[in-house]
Design a protein around this motif. Structure first.
Motif, PDB file in Angstrom:
ATOM      1  N   MET A   1       0.842  -1.200   0.000  1.00 13.45           N
ATOM      2  CA  MET A   1       0.000   0.000   0.000  1.00 13.45           C
ATOM      3  C   MET A   1       0.874   1.245   0.000  1.00 13.45           C
ATOM      4  N   LYS A   2       1.061   1.854  -1.161  1.00  9.26           N
ATOM      5  CA  LYS A   2       1.951   3.008  -1.167  1.00  9.26           C
ATOM      6  C   LYS A   2       1.442   4.184  -1.994  1.00  9.26           C
ATOM      7  N   THR A   3       0.217   4.094  -2.503  1.00  8.76           N
ATOM      8  CA  THR A   3      -0.333   5.273  -3.169  1.00  8.76           C
ATOM      9  C   THR A   3      -1.514   5.794  -2.351  1.00  8.76           C
ATOM     10  N   PHE A   4      -1.687   7.117  -2.339  1.00 10.51           N
ATOM     11  CA  PHE A   4      -2.829   7.662  -1.604  1.00 10.51           C
ATOM     12  C   PHE A   4      -3.501   8.778  -2.383  1.00 10.51           C
ATOM     13  N   TYR A   5      -4.798   8.940  -2.050  1.00  8.76           N
ATOM     14  CA  TYR A   5      -5.613  10.024  -2.597  1.00  8.76           C
ATOM     15  C   TYR A   5      -6.227  10.723  -1.403  1.00  8.76           C
ATOM     16  N   ILE A   6      -6.291  12.050  -1.449  1.00 11.24           N
ATOM     17  CA  ILE A   6      -6.949  12.766  -0.347  1.00 11.24           C
ATOM     18  C   ILE A   6      -7.885  13.824  -0.902  1.00 11.24           C
ATOM     19  N   GLU A   7      -9.096  13.869  -0.342  1.00 11.45           N
ATOM     20  CA  GLU A   7     -10.044  14.930  -0.698  1.00 11.45           C
ATOM     21  C   GLU A   7     -10.368  15.711   0.576  1.00 11.45           C
ATOM     22  N   THR A   8     -10.406  17.027   0.436  1.00 17.13           N
ATOM     23  CA  THR A   8     -10.559  17.883   1.616  1.00 17.13           C
ATOM     24  C   THR A   8     -11.855  18.674   1.557  1.00 17.13           C
TER      25      THR A   8
ATOM     26  N   THR B   1      -4.034  18.210  24.062  1.00 14.60           N
ATOM     27  CA  THR B   1      -3.845  19.653  24.022  1.00 14.60           C
ATOM     28  C   THR B   1      -2.365  20.039  23.941  1.00 14.60           C
ATOM     29  N   ASN B   2      -1.450  19.076  24.095  1.00 10.74           N
ATOM     30  CA  ASN B   2      -0.032  19.406  23.978  1.00 10.74           C
ATOM     31  C   ASN B   2       0.475  19.256  22.555  1.00 10.74           C
ATOM     32  N   GLU B   3      -0.453  19.029  21.674  1.00 12.09           N
ATOM     33  CA  GLU B   3      -0.143  18.920  20.243  1.00 12.09           C
ATOM     34  C   GLU B   3       0.796  20.050  19.802  1.00 12.09           C
ATOM     35  N   THR B   4       1.835  19.674  19.095  1.00 13.47           N
ATOM     36  CA  THR B   4       2.744  20.742  18.641  1.00 13.47           C
ATOM     37  C   THR B   4       2.331  21.233  17.260  1.00 13.47           C
ATOM     38  N   PHE B   5       2.648  22.490  16.975  1.00 12.71           N
ATOM     39  CA  PHE B   5       2.255  23.063  15.686  1.00 12.71           C
ATOM     40  C   PHE B   5       3.348  22.905  14.640  1.00 12.71           C
ATOM     41  N   ASP B   6       4.515  22.471  15.078  1.00 13.21           N
ATOM     42  CA  ASP B   6       5.615  22.383  14.129  1.00 13.21           C
ATOM     43  C   ASP B   6       5.315  21.328  13.085  1.00 13.21           C
ATOM     44  N   THR B   7       5.445  21.719  11.834  1.00  8.94           N
ATOM     45  CA  THR B   7       5.028  20.843  10.748  1.00  8.94           C
ATOM     46  C   THR B   7       6.180  20.658   9.766  1.00  8.94           C
ATOM     47  N   PRO B   8       7.154  19.834  10.152  1.00  3.27           N
ATOM     48  CA  PRO B   8       8.366  19.740   9.337  1.00  3.27           C
ATOM     49  C   PRO B   8       8.095  19.224   7.929  1.00  3.27           C
ATOM     50  N   TYR B   9       7.022  18.462   7.759  1.00  7.83           N
ATOM     51  CA  TYR B   9       6.820  17.821   6.458  1.00  7.83           C
ATOM     52  C   TYR B   9       5.684  18.417   5.644  1.00  7.83           C
ATOM     53  N   THR B  10       5.185  19.582   6.067  1.00  5.71           N
ATOM     54  CA  THR B  10       4.062  20.175   5.353  1.00  5.71           C
ATOM     55  C   THR B  10       4.349  20.314   3.863  1.00  5.71           C
ATOM     56  N   ARG B  11       3.430  19.797   3.027  1.00  7.77           N
ATOM     57  CA  ARG B  11       3.574  19.963   1.585  1.00  7.77           C
ATOM     58  C   ARG B  11       2.540  20.989   1.134  1.00  7.77           C
TER      59      ARG B  11
ATOM     60  N   GLU C   1       6.720   9.365   4.457  1.00  5.05           N
ATOM     61  CA  GLU C   1       6.638   7.932   4.789  1.00  5.05           C
ATOM     62  C   GLU C   1       6.750   7.048   3.547  1.00  5.05           C
ATOM     63  N   GLY C   2       7.007   7.661   2.408  1.00  5.22           N
ATOM     64  CA  GLY C   2       7.246   6.855   1.202  1.00  5.22           C
ATOM     65  C   GLY C   2       6.022   6.625   0.336  1.00  5.22           C
ATOM     66  N   TYR C   3       4.936   7.316   0.628  1.00  3.62           N
ATOM     67  CA  TYR C   3       3.728   7.182  -0.197  1.00  3.62           C
ATOM     68  C   TYR C   3       3.803   8.113  -1.411  1.00  3.62           C
ATOM     69  N   THR C   4       3.040   7.787  -2.447  1.00  5.14           N
ATOM     70  CA  THR C   4       2.943   8.641  -3.620  1.00  5.14           C
ATOM     71  C   THR C   4       1.510   9.129  -3.732  1.00  5.14           C
TER      72      THR C   4
ATOM     73  N   VAL D   1       1.588   2.543  10.213  1.00  2.00           N
ATOM     74  CA  VAL D   1       2.241   1.247  10.478  1.00  2.00           C
ATOM     75  C   VAL D   1       1.178   0.219  10.864  1.00  2.00           C
ATOM     76  N   GLN D   2       0.238   0.641  11.719  1.00  2.00           N
ATOM     77  CA  GLN D   2      -0.840  -0.280  12.126  1.00  2.00           C
ATOM     78  C   GLN D   2      -1.682  -0.703  10.932  1.00  2.00           C
ATOM     79  N   LEU D   3      -1.989   0.272  10.041  1.00  2.00           N
ATOM     80  CA  LEU D   3      -2.780  -0.045   8.850  1.00  2.00           C
ATOM     81  C   LEU D   3      -2.046  -1.030   7.948  1.00  2.00           C
ATOM     82  N   GLU D   4      -0.756  -0.736   7.749  1.00  2.00           N
ATOM     83  CA  GLU D   4       0.042  -1.590   6.857  1.00  2.00           C
ATOM     84  C   GLU D   4       0.164  -3.002   7.417  1.00  2.00           C
TER      85      GLU D   4
END
Ligand code: SAH
Ligand code: SF4
Ligand code: F3S
Length: 453
Positions: free
Chosen positions: A1-8, A128-138, A28-31, A112-115
């Motif tokens: 499982m390495k391809t994904f589609y997202i609708e927002t 609530t301690n969620e961090t806002f830093d988004t190193p991988y934002t595309r 994570e290596g997805y296309t 990982v659990q899905l795979e």
């Protein structure tokens, strides 16, 4: 499982969340693929603000139901995921992943659990301690970037699901916001949009303790950033300092989205909006008295339970008085867990439609009149693209008005030359209810490194 589609679906916060999800999946290596039928992992980032938005995702999920199990995995993200939680597995048994917006940093784990073939994977804690830093934002747009400065909502409007779907308010440190703004400028972005469900409820958690007006002003001083927008402002927390910041810093866009919801103080009180009609009108006055001309836009809900004809007329009068530059009008929609569900005197659907149409017609006339006043003036457009169908470049003014234009020297993108991403001075020659049109007279300075014009 390495391809994904997202609708927002939904608001800009969701759009930006999807950018974070896409970035993480690519890491994570997805296309990413453009069509759900091509994807092994199909994701819907959902909105639950009105019933229609919620229904949309369940109808989408029906479309490919038969392909589940044949190597296709379905995930529901965002506000419907947070609201419905594990109930989604009952309503759509072929879904394997349900995760709310506070869980996206845990996405690699969930994948990982899905795979590993796990059929019921959830991320539903409102950490609530969620961090806002988004190193991988595309990011989708190479010129205009979103920055989330505050998550969640601590208000409790009687009709609204957001406090349940996004959790309590958490602000990010001013230092990390400014760091992200500076790094975006270095990457060539020239426009920033600060995001929050109530962006102006921002409170710097670090010792600096900045309020929103200060953060806005400082973001506007980032070298290389030419425009800073912000959305959405809550009237209760809208202070004069925000207008003063806009007046004093030309990088701050002269546009404020200030949802009023209703012009009737009695409806506002039953909505638990925490302000009266007069409080709201005082804020409008600050903006109308500003040195710069500030475009004002709003959201209105018609047909809130118990809204009388008199209440509605007060909304109409308020719209006439303010003369908004643009307005989103919604019919009240019953939402789970909200206090307004229990209110009496729900308004029939036809009556909500009638009120919506009256307001729409009024607003259309106002926009025609207001936009006509721009004809003959010169406006700066940030160019967003080119429309082959109309043969016009598409731009946006600082006031957030669409400004389409023609360019005698560059009638369209050619041989690697484009105006997209640049700032162009446009002589406005025509105006309609929803946009302006004109001719390019000159390109302004600083069109960004490496951009051929
Ligand atoms: N935090 C912002 C608005 C966020 S939701 C604010 O408080 O102003 C965006 C808009 O959706 C709201 O302004 C409101 O007009 C509309 N909305 C929210 N809940 C709704 C409901 N149950 N029915 C109809 N419209 C709704
Ligand atoms: Fe919803 Fe009110 Fe919060 Fe806005 S302020 S997100 S309308 S609860
Ligand atoms: Fe919708 Fe959630 Fe945004 S309910 S409007 S996607 S915060």
């Amino acid at each position: 499982m390495k391809t994904f589609y997202i609708e927002t679906f939904g608001c800009q916060m969701n759009a930006h969340d999807s950018e974070k999800v896409v970035g993480t999946l690519l890491q994570e290596g997805y296309t990413q693929v453009d069509r759900p039928d091509q994807a092994e992992l199909v994701l819907y980032n959902t909105c639950s603000i009105r019933d229609k938005a919620e229904q949309k995702v369940f109808s989408r999920l029906q479309q490919f139901k038969r392909e589940a199990g044949k190597g296709k995995v379905f995930g529901v993200l965002g506000c419907v995921a947070q609201q419905e939680g594990e109930r989604i597995f009952e309503r759509a048994p072929h879904v394997s992943l349900v995760a709310g917006s506070a869980s996206y940093t845990k996405l690699p784990d969930l994948l990982v659990q899905l795979e590993a073939g796990n059929r019921r994977v959830t991320g539903l804690s409102l950490d609530t301690n969620e961090t806002f830093d988004t190193p991988y934002t595309r990011r989708d747009n190479p010129h205009r970037a979103y920055i989330t400065i505050i998550e969640g909502c601590d208000k409790s409007c009687a009709y609204c699901v957001v406090p349940f779907t996004r959790g309590p308010e958490r602000s990010r440190t001013s230092e990390s916001v400014l760091r992200e703004a500076a790094s975006l400028a270095e990457l060539g972005y020239t426009e920033i949009q600060l995001l929050g469900q109530n962006v102006n409820s921002y409170r710097d958690p670090s010792p600096a303790g900045w309020d929103f007006a200060r953060l806005l002003d400082e973001t506007g001083k980032t070298p290389g950033i030419r425009r800073v927008r912000f959305t959405t402002s809550h009237p209760r927390d809208f202070v004069k300092g925000i207008v003063e910041a806009i007046d004093g810093n030309s990088a701050l866009c002269n546009h404020v989205h200030l949802p009023v919801q209703s012009g009737s103080t009695s409806v506002l009180s039953r909505m638990q909006r925490l302000y009266t009609r007069d409080d709201y009108m005082r804020r409008i006055e600050w903006m109308k008295n500003a040195r710069r001309s500030i475009a004002i836009t709003t959201d209105i809900i018609v047909g809130f339970p118990g809204e009388t004809e008199q209440d509605f007329k007060e909304t109409v009068r308020l719209a006439e008085e303010v003369e908004y530059d643009s307005m989103f009008i919604f019919k009240y929609s019953k939402r789970p867990n909200t206090p307004a569900l229990e209110y009496e005197d729900h308004i029939p659907e036809e009556e909500k439609t009638r009120r919506l149409m009256i307001l729409q017609e009024l607003q259309r006339a106002i926009q025609i009149r207001r936009n006509a006043a721009y004809v003959g003036t010169i406006e700066e457009a940030h160019v967003e693209g080119y429309n082959t169908a109309t043969g016009q470049w598409i731009g946006r003014t600082a006031q957030n008005k669409t400004l389409n234009f023609i360019d005698a020297e560059l009638p369209g993108p050619a041989e690697g030359r484009t105006l997209t991403g640049t700032y162009a001075d446009i002589l406005v020659t025509r105006a309609g209810p929803n946009s302006l049109a004109g001719e390019h007279i000159a390109s302004t300075m600083n069109n960004g490194p490496g951009r051929a014009v």
